[in-house]
Design an enzyme around this catalytic site. Structure first.
Site, PDB file in Angstrom:
ATOM      1  N   HIS A  82       0.716  -1.179  -0.037  1.00 38.84           N
ATOM      2  CA  HIS A  82       0.052   0.023   0.009  1.00 38.84           C
ATOM      3  C   HIS A  82       0.725   1.332  -0.140  1.00 38.84           C
ATOM      4  O   HIS A  82       1.941   1.285   0.616  1.00 38.84           O
ATOM      5  CB  HIS A  82      -0.868  -0.222   1.141  1.00 38.84           C
ATOM      6  CG  HIS A  82      -0.383   0.266   2.582  1.00 38.84           C
ATOM      7  ND1 HIS A  82      -0.058   1.238   3.081  1.00 38.84           N
ATOM      8  CD2 HIS A  82      -0.169  -0.792   3.571  1.00 38.84           C
ATOM      9  CE1 HIS A  82       0.269   1.305   4.236  1.00 38.84           C
ATOM     10  NE2 HIS A  82       0.397   0.022   4.763  1.00 38.84           N
ATOM     11  N   ASP A  93       5.996   1.943   7.608  1.00 39.10           N
ATOM     12  CA  ASP A  93       4.554   1.588   7.249  1.00 39.10           C
ATOM     13  C   ASP A  93       4.100   2.564   6.206  1.00 39.10           C
ATOM     14  O   ASP A  93       3.380   3.631   6.678  1.00 39.10           O
ATOM     15  CB  ASP A  93       3.624   1.344   8.603  1.00 39.10           C
ATOM     16  CG  ASP A  93       2.367   1.176   8.109  1.00 39.10           C
ATOM     17  OD1 ASP A  93       2.173   0.666   7.053  1.00 39.10           O
ATOM     18  OD2 ASP A  93       1.476   1.252   9.084  1.00 39.10           O
ATOM     19  N   GLU A 142      -5.316   1.847   2.036  1.00 40.56           N
ATOM     20  CA  GLU A 142      -5.275   0.892   2.931  1.00 40.56           C
ATOM     21  C   GLU A 142      -5.479   0.822   4.416  1.00 40.56           C
ATOM     22  O   GLU A 142      -5.888   0.394   5.175  1.00 40.56           O
ATOM     23  CB  GLU A 142      -3.820   0.160   2.566  1.00 40.56           C
ATOM     24  CG  GLU A 142      -3.651  -1.308   3.342  1.00 40.56           C
ATOM     25  CD  GLU A 142      -3.314  -1.300   4.918  1.00 40.56           C
ATOM     26  OE1 GLU A 142      -3.090  -2.239   5.360  1.00 40.56           O
ATOM     27  OE2 GLU A 142      -2.629  -0.263   5.290  1.00 40.56           O
ATOM     28  N   GLU A 143      -5.256   2.151   4.860  1.00 43.29           N
ATOM     29  CA  GLU A 143      -5.137   2.732   6.047  1.00 43.29           C
ATOM     30  C   GLU A 143      -6.273   2.773   6.631  1.00 43.29           C
ATOM     31  O   GLU A 143      -6.960   2.803   7.830  1.00 43.29           O
ATOM     32  CB  GLU A 143      -4.171   3.919   6.633  1.00 43.29           C
ATOM     33  CG  GLU A 143      -2.424   3.743   6.249  1.00 43.29           C
ATOM     34  CD  GLU A 143      -2.157   2.672   7.296  1.00 43.29           C
ATOM     35  OE1 GLU A 143      -2.776   2.150   8.125  1.00 43.29           O
ATOM     36  OE2 GLU A 143      -0.786   2.320   7.205  1.00 43.29           O
ATOM     37  N   HIS A 191       2.606   4.066  13.090  1.00 37.60           N
ATOM     38  CA  HIS A 191       1.492   5.190  13.243  1.00 37.60           C
ATOM     39  C   HIS A 191       1.844   6.379  14.017  1.00 37.60           C
ATOM     40  O   HIS A 191       0.957   7.106  14.610  1.00 37.60           O
ATOM     41  CB  HIS A 191       0.273   4.652  13.528  1.00 37.60           C
ATOM     42  CG  HIS A 191      -0.515   3.770  12.394  1.00 37.60           C
ATOM     43  ND1 HIS A 191      -1.905   3.724  12.210  1.00 37.60           N
ATOM     44  CD2 HIS A 191       0.290   3.162  11.326  1.00 37.60           C
ATOM     45  CE1 HIS A 191      -1.961   2.930  10.966  1.00 37.60           C
ATOM     46  NE2 HIS A 191      -0.984   2.742  10.531  1.00 37.60           N
TER      47      HIS A 191
END
Length: 390
Positions: free
Chosen positions: A176, A188, A222-223, A354
């Site tokens: 992603h 990420d 995607e998140e 995150h």
């Protein structure tokens, strides 16, 4: 900017790049504030898609799971509960039955100052997230203000596929392209995107000679729970879905406190009864992915399919064999894992997940290179041989 760079590199490598527009509901936070009666300002992150409200009154910490109404002290206006044991929505329903008007959720973690924003759809109350340190100190009373709004928006999936290979034998590999709202998203998921991009570039000179068509996918949103990949799968015709022989997914491959995890696509020999299994053929996908580490002489561990919630999920629901690898997310590294892979036992695999600190310093460079080579091995193997019969 990331998308422009990605498309430019792929086009210069000789690929035909295509995109797919993806409609979705965006959530914008306008206000997220908590001020205690003592005048302290506490950092709160409003849950995406949760109700807005201004709540003033007593603050009480829940020492149990927060899944039952009896967990909440009577007369509480703002309750503070740990995550886990049940969904956030279930906690809000239980809390509302005792008169609670807002819920603050914290993650029990060795990283006591981290706060992770998540979705909280279907909640009966306004919801925000706080750090464990703040959760442990909250008491008395306060004023919580949370406001946000949903609106229609569009994101984009980006694809590049080989010019050669059978159109009815498509091997898909994806990662992603978006990041979480509260961090740069380098581990990420820029690490996986960069490795997949490099794999595509290395395959490009051979793209006319592969036996099977290879389709590289870089997903949007995607998140927000696999929005881009879900839209892609649900807009395929039955014939297009049948042509996809397998889907490979990569996430957080360079976690600073990493373990080399390969998704366990076949639970037939899994010790956990009821562990999720991928569609038939996923066990062979797993075997090929593990071989990518074996040829480097590197140890690895397998992880349940449900341990990494990502873009393989819509493919699995559609019956496409799936597999993937990742370096560890919010889980805590065990002493055994530290003995094998190095790093620090008792700490998260990625303490900056995150978080604002998920920047260039949050990358284990050696793990990135090892995962990239394993990725190239798997993509190359399936480009020439997609037999999933074992």
């Amino acid at each position: 900017m990331s998308r422009e760079h990605l498309e430019g590199v792929l086009e210069r490598a000789g690929y035909r790049v295509t995109t797919q527009s993806v409609p979705y509901r965006e959530f914008t936070v306008d206000t997220e504030s908590l001020i205690t009666s003592a005048g302290a300002r506490v950092r709160v992150l409003m849950a995406q898609y949760a109700p807005s409200a201004r709540v003033e009154g007593s603050i009480a910490r829940v020492t149990a799971s927060g899944c039952a109404p009896t967990d909440y002290p009577p007369g509480t206006a703002i309750a503070v509960a740990p995550s886990g044991a049940c969904t956030t929505a279930a906690k809000t329903i239980a809390a509302s039955e005792t008169g609670v008007r807002a819920l603050l959720v914290h993650d029990p973690s060795p990283v006591v100052d981290s706060v992770i924003r998540r979705q909280a759809t279907g909640t009966a109350l306004p919801v925000a997230f706080v750090s464990q340190r703040d959760a442990e100190s909250l008491s008395g009373s306060g004023v919580l203000e949370l406001s946000g709004r949903s609106s229609d928006a569009t994101t984009v999936n980006v694809f590049a596929e080989t010019a050669g290979g059978r159109a009815d034998h498509v091997v898909m590999a994806g990662a992603h392209l978006d990041s979480g709202e509260d961090g740069p998203g380098v581990n990420d998921n820029a690490t996986s995107v960069s490795a997949l991009l490099e794999t595509a570039v290395r395959l490009a000179p051979h793209q006319h000679r592969v036996a099977n068509r290879v389709r590289f996918a870089f997903w949007g949103a995607e998140e927000l729970i696999n929005v881009g990949s879900t839209h892609y799968v649900t807009t395929r015709t039955p014939e297009e879905l049948a042509a996809i022989r397998l889907y490979l997914n990569w996430e957080l491959i360079a976690s600073p406190n990493f373990v080399r995890f390969v998704v366990d696509g076949d639970d037939s020999d899994h010790p956990d009864v009821g562990a999720p299994a991928g569609p038939p053929g996923s066990g062979v996908v797993e075997a090929v992915l593990t071989q990518g580490y074996r040829v480097q002489g590197l140890p690895f561990r397998t992880a349940d399919l449900g341990d990494i919630r990502s873009d393989q999920e819509p493919f699995a629901r559609a019956g496409v064999p799936v597999g993937g690898a990742f370096g560890g997310v919010r889980g805590i590294k065990t002493a055994d894992e530290a003995a094998v892979f190095g790093g620090i036992a008792g700490q998260p695999y990625d303490p900056c997940y995150h978080q604002p600190c998920d920047d260039l310093s949050n990358v284990h460079v050696r793990a990135l290179g090892e995962a990239m080579r394993a990725m190239a091995w798997a993509v190359g193997r399936f480009a020439v041989d997609d037999d999933l019969d074992g």
